[in-house]
Design an enzyme around this catalytic site. Structure first.
Site, PDB file in Angstrom:
ATOM      1  N   LYS A  45       0.818  -1.209   0.000  1.00 25.51           N
ATOM      2  CA  LYS A  45       0.000   0.000   0.000  1.00 25.51           C
ATOM      3  C   LYS A  45       0.859   1.270   0.000  1.00 25.51           C
ATOM      4  O   LYS A  45       0.338   2.357  -0.219  1.00 25.51           O
ATOM      5  CB  LYS A  45      -0.947   0.001   1.190  1.00 25.51           C
ATOM      6  CG  LYS A  45      -2.038  -1.055   1.109  1.00 25.51           C
ATOM      7  CD  LYS A  45      -3.093  -0.729   0.053  1.00 25.51           C
ATOM      8  CE  LYS A  45      -4.231  -1.733   0.106  1.00 25.51           C
ATOM      9  NZ  LYS A  45      -5.231  -1.504  -0.937  1.00 25.51           N
TER      10      LYS A  45
HETATM   11  N1  PMP Z   1      -3.677  -7.886   2.081  1.00 26.69           N
HETATM   12  C1  PMP Z   1      -3.612  -6.902   2.981  1.00 26.69           C
HETATM   13  C2  PMP Z   1      -2.914  -7.166   4.287  1.00 26.69           C
HETATM   14  C3  PMP Z   1      -4.224  -5.666   2.716  1.00 26.69           C
HETATM   15  O1  PMP Z   1      -4.169  -4.678   3.627  1.00 26.69           O
HETATM   16  C4  PMP Z   1      -4.916  -5.483   1.492  1.00 26.69           C
HETATM   17  C5  PMP Z   1      -5.613  -4.185   1.224  1.00 26.69           C
HETATM   18  N2  PMP Z   1      -6.945  -4.132   1.652  1.00 26.69           N
HETATM   19  C6  PMP Z   1      -4.974  -6.564   0.575  1.00 26.69           C
HETATM   20  C7  PMP Z   1      -4.313  -7.729   0.900  1.00 26.69           C
HETATM   21  C8  PMP Z   1      -5.765  -6.504  -0.700  1.00 26.69           C
HETATM   22  O2  PMP Z   1      -5.243  -5.671  -1.674  1.00 26.69           O
HETATM   23  P1  PMP Z   1      -6.186  -4.790  -2.598  1.00 26.69           P
HETATM   24  O3  PMP Z   1      -6.890  -3.809  -1.706  1.00 26.69           O
HETATM   25  O4  PMP Z   1      -5.266  -4.150  -3.553  1.00 26.69           O
HETATM   26  O5  PMP Z   1      -7.165  -5.705  -3.267  1.00 26.69           O
END
Ligand code: PMP
Length: 459
Positions: A45
């Site tokens: 992120k």
């Molecule tokens: N794993 C974790 C630990 C996350 O914080 C997130 C984000 N919500 C994701 C996976 C999923 O990624 P995305 O939001 O890009 O689908």
């Protein structure tokens, strides 16, 4: 000084890709992992946060003295806090109450204000974390809502940063990309890039039991979501950052397999990762077991283990929640189905008449039935006594009318490995629980089945 970065933001990205050594030895495919947990803020992120803030500044939505507000499961918050620290913004983060205390502490370490909201409310509920974030934005002068669920700068970060980096590192030798599905930023952004590069590229999403993506992709129905423990993946609504059109296959995983795989990744592969990484690898291995192709599968590992030490890596927490490989005191859905008096699965089919379905309910004594597609045997939804009653009271159609318009989504789907303890909450919302193993329906459970099962165990 030579060799130094100007600031820590320049260290975002450039994470290694590593081949799994032990956990995927039994499959034909080679499974590689992209270690996004090694980013400076602890997750992929960081890329999203950098892109969202830069985009907002460019568009004049965020300026000096501004405050970044976000509804976050933690990682987006860490990324935003990092960017905010360098660029001089204040931060307010709104989080659901199931999140690890380490995540809250991490955000507070950056000087952010953290507001905790209940998980077990609808997204539209004013107490939900989405609605609370919106309210704080409205009340705070100079506030900018990062809005990762609907901000195109989220998938764009992966399209312009994560995916090209992977392509360059691997010389385009990746055949399949596997990622957990949260906001959809990762899978949609990377997926778009990879598919532009290689038309037969395959994209595999991983979704936890309890989230609604899996059933939505398979049947087009928005079923009843229910709570689960793995953090960061799965949703109870459809974010606009998610492009499901790109997803070729979706694998479902339950909390226990996610967490056990996470522990194995640390202990056997030395990858110090969090629960959604375990989920993604568990999904990738299941995919490879099913397809049996010799190909290169790349799995994205979103974040690290540090934030989950009090949960996934704590034997007491794991045992209390029935996630260790020890018998669960209440057993699993599979055990309930085995104990249930062996009856063939009674179902209705799309296209069947209201008259026939009423007759089937009368003959079997069931007050709701799963409805299958007219061909193929996949689940299309359920039909309940209350639907038939409404239909008859309204008097809008005859008994020969097809039940198709009455088929509804008031059910939840689970797998045989789902723990019985979880069903209690599901029945607060759903009329029926459909048990699926892969694409096959292996049973249905209603409240009375659960009551009988629990009562029998007492005697
Ligand atoms: N794993 C974790 C630990 C996350 O914080 C997130 C984000 N919500 C994701 C996976 C999923 O990624 P995305 O939001 O890009 O689908």
């Amino acid at each position: 000084m030579t060799g130094a970065k100007n600031n820590i933001l320049e260290a975002v990205g450039g994470t290694p890709i590593v081949k799994l050594q032990k956990l995927a030895r039994h499959v034909a495919a080679d499974i590689y992992v992209k270690c996004e947990y090694l980013n400076p803020g602890g997750s992929m992120k960081d890329r999203v946060a950098r892109n969202i803030v830069t985009d907002a500044e460019r568009r004049g939505l965020l300026g000096p003295g501004g405050t970044i507000v976000e509804a976050t499961s933690g990682n987006t918050g860490m990324g935003l806090a990092l960017v905010a620290a360098l660029r001089g913004y204040a931060c307010v983060f709104v989080m659901p109450d199931k999140m690890s205390p380490e995540k809250v502490a991490g955000l507070r370490a950056f000087g952010a204000r953290v507001v905790i909201c209940p998980t077990a409310v609808e997204p539209e509920d004013p107490r939900s974390y989405y609605q609370t974030a919106k309210r704080i934005v409205a009340e705070t002068p100079g506030a900018f809502y990062a809005n990762q669920y609907h901000n195109p700068a989220n998938p764009d970060a992966h399209y312009t940063s994560t995916a090209p980096e992977i392509w360059e590192q691997t010389n385009g030798e990746v055949d399949v990309f596997v990622a957990g599905m949260g906001t959809g930023g990762t899978i949609s952004g990377c997926g778009r890039y990879f598919k532009e590069k290689k038309p037969d590229f395959r994209l595999v999403g991983v979704d936890p039991v309890g989230s609604l993506y899996y059933e939505y992709v398979k049947t087009g129905r928005m079923t009843r979501p229910f709570s689960y423990y793995v953090e960061g993946i799965g949703e109870d609504f459809l974010p606009t950052t998610m492009n499901l059109q790109l997803v070729d296959e979706i694998m479902r995983v339950d909390d226990k397999e996610c967490f056990l795989m996470t522990r194995e990744l640390v202990r056997q592969e030395g990858l110090f990762v969090g629960g959604s990484s375990g989920a993604a690898v568990a999904g990738a291995i299941k995919y490879a077991e099913a397809t049996r192709r010799k190909e290169n599968i790349l799995v994205l590992l979103p974040d690290g283990a540090q934030k989950y030490l009090s949960k996934i890596f704590d034997d007491k927490w794991m045992r209390e929640n029935g996630f260790l490989d020890e018998p669960d005191p209440l057993g699993t859905v599979g055990e309930l189905l085995r104990r249930k008096k062996q009856r063939p699965l009674i179902s209705a089919k799309k296209g069947e008449s209201v008259r026939d379905v009423i007759a089937a309910m009368r003959d079997t004594g069931f007050s709701q039935l799963p409805v299958l597609e007219a061909s193929g045997g996949r689940l299309a939804g359920i039909v309940a006594e209350s639907d038939l009653l409404d239909f008859l009271v309204k008097g809008e159609g005859g008994l020969e009318a097809s039940i198709d318009a009455l088929v509804e989504s008031d059910y939840a789907t689970v797998s045989p490995a789902t723990r019985i303890a979880l069903l209690r909450n599901i029945f607060n919302d759903a009329k029926m629980v459909v048990v699926e193993s892969g694409d096959e329906i292996v049973g249905v459970i209603t409240k009375i089945d659960l009551i009988e099962y629990l009562a029998e165990r007492r005697t």
